[in-house]
Design a protein around this motif. Structure first.
Motif, short mmCIF file in Angstrom:
data_model
loop_
_atom_site.label_atom_id
_atom_site.label_comp_id
_atom_site.label_asym_id
_atom_site.label_seq_id
_atom_site.Cartn_x
_atom_site.Cartn_y
_atom_site.Cartn_z
N ALA A 172 0.72 -1.04 0.08
CA ALA A 172 -0.02 0.21 -0.01
C ALA A 172 0.91 1.19 -0.05
O ALA A 172 1.98 1.19 0.51
N LEU A 173 0.33 2.43 -0.57
CA LEU A 173 1.15 3.79 -0.69
C LEU A 173 0.24 4.55 0.06
O LEU A 173 -0.78 4.83 -0.44
N CYS A 200 -1.89 -5.62 4.59
CA CYS A 200 -0.81 -5.24 3.38
C CYS A 200 0.34 -5.85 3.79
O CYS A 200 0.97 -5.86 5.01
N MET A 230 2.19 10.15 -7.53
CA MET A 230 1.84 8.92 -6.97
C MET A 230 1.56 7.71 -7.78
O MET A 230 1.77 6.48 -7.14
N LEU A 231 0.74 7.83 -8.95
CA LEU A 231 0.58 6.58 -9.59
C LEU A 231 1.88 6.06 -10.21
O LEU A 231 1.93 4.91 -10.25
N ARG A 285 4.78 6.05 -8.59
CA ARG A 285 5.30 5.40 -7.25
C ARG A 285 4.51 4.20 -6.94
O ARG A 285 5.20 3.20 -6.84
N ALA A 286 3.44 4.10 -7.18
CA ALA A 286 2.57 3.11 -6.91
C ALA A 286 2.90 1.98 -7.90
O ALA A 286 2.66 0.81 -7.56
N SER A 308 1.58 -1.45 -5.85
CA SER A 308 0.75 -1.20 -4.95
C SER A 308 -0.47 -1.73 -5.25
O SER A 308 -0.92 -1.77 -6.60
N ILE A 364 -3.93 2.79 -2.89
CA ILE A 364 -3.25 4.20 -2.52
C ILE A 364 -4.29 4.68 -1.41
O ILE A 364 -5.62 4.73 -1.37
N VAL A 399 -5.28 1.88 -9.45
CA VAL A 399 -5.36 1.09 -8.50
C VAL A 399 -6.51 1.58 -7.49
O VAL A 399 -6.78 2.70 -7.47
N VAL A 404 -8.32 3.40 -4.54
CA VAL A 404 -7.95 4.55 -3.73
C VAL A 404 -8.81 4.82 -2.65
O VAL A 404 -10.08 5.01 -2.79
#
Length: 283
Positions: A158-159, A182, A237-238, A240-241, A246, A249, A277, A279
């Protein structure tokens, strides 16, 4: 903290079956009661001197058609719960505006489950979608499922997007039941790189470390990091996910009112439009 009651939106779109299946799975995992809410939506017909019996008859026909549609969605939910041998459920049919009905019904639930809406031909910062209205007005967290892809594993990494705001703190707390299951959790703060700006401050790194310790006290092991990005926060964010693999988020939802209209922050609307993903958002 645990989710004792989940609320899932029921409608006639092609994503409803997948949303119901995911809601049943989460409800079973968390031993939750599951409430399915099907809304007709408000009907706005011309009113005035020109209104005739024909208008009234047309309104009645439209209302009947909408009732038939939501009853079919409600029956789909009943059938799915029965097929899954899941008995802790109930169905509510509401004839009000969808967003208003879901927001009110959410007061007696721990988590609202919706599907990301398909892109609209016309969308401006002053026009809010039903999902946006629920996210911003609900007293409970909202779990939004992307309209593209299949999502059934919330044990993936999870992010958590963190900026030390009230909204972010609320989202992390609201996500605890999911974060505990997670396999990995990353806490990330992004600093937008602009000419003349200094690197991320030590206090922010200290706040991330404080959040990491707080999560540990709640049974969640996490890694904290500060990153610099030259791209918009939603894109960062996307990205890094995707790099982190991930499956979730977690972020605060931001917005304010202008001329009595709801205006979302750039990162919030960016994620709602481009998510890849699920959110979890809290406001």
């Amino acid at each position: 903290m645990n989710y004792r009651s989940l609320l899932v939106h029921l409608d006639s779109d092609k994503h409803c079956a997948a949303r119901i299946d995911l809601a049943i799975r989460l409800a079973r995992q968390h031993e939750s009661h599951l409430v399915g809410v099907a809304c007709t939506g408000a009907i706005y017909m011309p009113v005035g001197s020109e209104a005739t019996v024909a208008h009234a008859e047309l309104e009645a026909l439209v209302q009947d058609a909408l009732r038939d549609r939501v009853e079919a969605a409600a029956q789909q939910f009943r059938d799915a719960c029965t097929a899954a041998n899941f008995k802790a459920f109930e169905v509510v049919v509401d004839e009000r505006d969808k967003a208003a009905a879901l927001v009110e019904r959410a007061h007696c639930s721990d988590l609202v489950i919706l599907t990301q809406e398909l892109p609209m031909a016309v969308r401006t910062p002053m026009i809010s979608s039903m999902v946006e209205q629920v996210v911003m007005d609900s007293a409970r967290p909202t779990l939004i499922i992307p309209h593209a892809g299949h999502f059934d594993d919330f044990s993936k990494p999870a992010l958590v997007a963190w900026d030390d705001s009230r909204e972010a703190a609320r989202a992390v707390y609201d996500a605890l039941p999911l974060l505990r299951q997670c396999e990995e959790v990353q806490l990330v703060t992004w600093d937008e790189h602009r000419p003349g700006r200094h690197p991320p401050s030590a206090p922010m790194q200290e706040r991330l470390e404080a959040l990491r310790r707080w999560l540990l006290w709640h049974g969640v092991t996490a890694e904290a990091r500060v990153e610099t990005t030259a791209t918009p926060i939603a894109e960062a964010m996307l990205s890094r996910a995707a790099d982190f693999g991930s499956g979730l988020i977690v972020m605060g939802a931001y917005g304010h009112t202008r001329l009595a209209e709801r205006v979302l922050g750039g990162a919030t609307r960016g994620l709602l439009q481009s998510m890849t993903v699920p959110v979890l958002m809290s406001h």
